[in-house]
Design a protein around this motif. Sequence first.
Motif, mmCIF file in Angstrom:
data_model
loop_
_atom_site.group_PDB
_atom_site.id
_atom_site.type_symbol
_atom_site.label_atom_id
_atom_site.label_comp_id
_atom_site.label_asym_id
_atom_site.label_seq_id
_atom_site.Cartn_x
_atom_site.Cartn_y
_atom_site.Cartn_z
ATOM 1 N N LEU A 198 -0.669 7.469 -8.326
ATOM 2 C CA LEU A 198 0.090 7.835 -7.138
ATOM 3 C C LEU A 198 0.987 9.037 -7.457
ATOM 4 O O LEU A 198 1.523 9.133 -8.564
ATOM 5 C CB LEU A 198 0.962 6.667 -6.675
ATOM 6 C CG LEU A 198 0.264 5.486 -6.000
ATOM 7 C CD1 LEU A 198 1.238 4.328 -5.844
ATOM 8 C CD2 LEU A 198 -0.295 5.894 -4.646
ATOM 9 N N LYS A 234 -1.366 -1.026 -7.168
ATOM 10 C CA LYS A 234 -2.813 -1.154 -7.348
ATOM 11 C C LYS A 234 -3.518 0.197 -7.462
ATOM 12 O O LYS A 234 -4.483 0.350 -8.189
ATOM 13 C CB LYS A 234 -3.419 -1.950 -6.191
ATOM 14 C CG LYS A 234 -2.798 -3.340 -6.018
ATOM 15 C CD LYS A 234 -3.512 -4.129 -4.944
ATOM 16 C CE LYS A 234 -2.808 -5.446 -4.632
ATOM 17 N NZ LYS A 234 -2.369 -6.191 -5.791
ATOM 18 N N LYS A 235 -3.060 1.181 -6.704
ATOM 19 C CA LYS A 235 -3.703 2.489 -6.699
ATOM 20 C C LYS A 235 -3.180 3.326 -7.859
ATOM 21 O O LYS A 235 -2.000 3.599 -7.967
ATOM 22 C CB LYS A 235 -3.433 3.205 -5.380
ATOM 23 C CG LYS A 235 -4.141 4.537 -5.252
ATOM 24 C CD LYS A 235 -3.828 5.182 -3.909
ATOM 25 C CE LYS A 235 -4.499 6.549 -3.794
ATOM 26 N NZ LYS A 235 -4.180 7.211 -2.510
ATOM 27 N N LYS A 236 -4.087 3.710 -8.741
ATOM 28 C CA LYS A 236 -3.696 4.494 -9.896
ATOM 29 C C LYS A 236 -3.348 5.930 -9.493
ATOM 30 O O LYS A 236 -3.834 6.453 -8.500
ATOM 31 C CB LYS A 236 -4.838 4.530 -10.921
ATOM 32 C CG LYS A 236 -5.182 3.170 -11.514
ATOM 33 C CD LYS A 236 -4.087 2.680 -12.447
ATOM 34 C CE LYS A 236 -4.485 1.386 -13.144
ATOM 35 N NZ LYS A 236 -3.426 0.916 -14.056
ATOM 36 N N ARG A 262 0.816 -1.214 0.000
ATOM 37 C CA ARG A 262 0.000 0.000 0.000
ATOM 38 C C ARG A 262 0.854 1.271 0.000
ATOM 39 O O ARG A 262 0.775 2.098 0.928
ATOM 40 C CB ARG A 262 -0.966 0.015 1.191
ATOM 41 C CG ARG A 262 -1.932 -1.153 1.198
ATOM 42 C CD ARG A 262 -2.817 -1.133 2.425
ATOM 43 N NE ARG A 262 -2.032 -1.266 3.649
ATOM 44 C CZ ARG A 262 -1.578 -2.411 4.121
ATOM 45 N NH1 ARG A 262 -1.821 -3.544 3.471
ATOM 46 N NH2 ARG A 262 -0.861 -2.449 5.244
#
Length: 260
Positions: free
Chosen positions: A91, A87-89, A16
Motif C-alpha cells: 500500500l 491484507k493488500k501488500k 480495505r
Amino acid sequence: MEWQENSGNWVLIPPRPQAIIHFLGGAFVATAPHVTYRSLLEVLANQGYAVITTPFINTLDHLEIAQNILRDFDSCLDRLYISGILKKKSLPIYGIGHSMGCKLHLLIGSSFSIERAGNILISFNNSTVRDAIPLAEQISSVVNVEFTPSPKETNSLIQKYYKIRRNLLIKFNNDDQDQTLRLNDLLRLRFPNMVTVKKLKGNHLTPLGQDLSWSVGKVYTPIDAIGQWFKQEIYRDLNQLKREILLWLNPFKNGVGSRD
C-alpha cells in the motif's frame, strides 16, 4: 474501528484501506497522538486510510528520535502484514507531521532509505533549543546546548538528501512558530514542480482541535453565544484542514470531505 497498540505505535485500520498514513505529532503532545490528534486522525481512517501514529518523547537528539520512530513504524507494518490485518501488500505510504513531527519526517526522508508516496507537513518548526524550550536561554548561556542536528544542519540535510518528491506544506495565518516558507524554498530547490503550499485560517494548535461539548441552559446567555462561536471557529479551521489533506491525498475522489 478502535485504536490498537502495536509495537509501540497506535493504529486505526479501516476495512480495505487504500493507503497508509504515518502520523507524527508536535514535541509536547507526541506521547499520545491518538488522543491529542484524535479528531483529525479518525477522519482520515473514516475516509479509508490506515493510520499508524508513533509516539515519542522529545530529547535533544532528533536524529536518534527519527531513527527509533522509523524502527517502530517498520516493525508495526511488518506485524500488520504478517497478521493479515493489512491484507493488500505494498500500500502507498504517506507521512503526515505537525510542528516537530514535520522535522522528524524530513530527517527520516533525508537520512534513511525509505519509500513514500508523499509527505504532508503542517506548521513546520525547526527552532533552536533557545527558542523551543522554556528556560533554555538561561541554560544555553552557561552550556552550549543545541538540538542534533541543529536547525542549520537540518536545512542542509533537507537541501542535499531529502528524497520524498511530492509534498504538501500547510501554514496557518496566525502561527508565529511556523517556518513553512523557508522549508518551501528548500524543497523547491530539489523538486520544483512537486511542492504545494496551502495557507489556511488557524494557528499552531489547530490540528489538535477536539470535539467540544457546550451545553446551553434553559436561558441562552451571552456566555453561551461566545461558547458556541468559539466552538464553530475551532471546527471551521480544523474542518478546512481535513478537507485540504483529503483533497491532496486523493484529488480525483468526488465529494471529498470529513464525515463529522
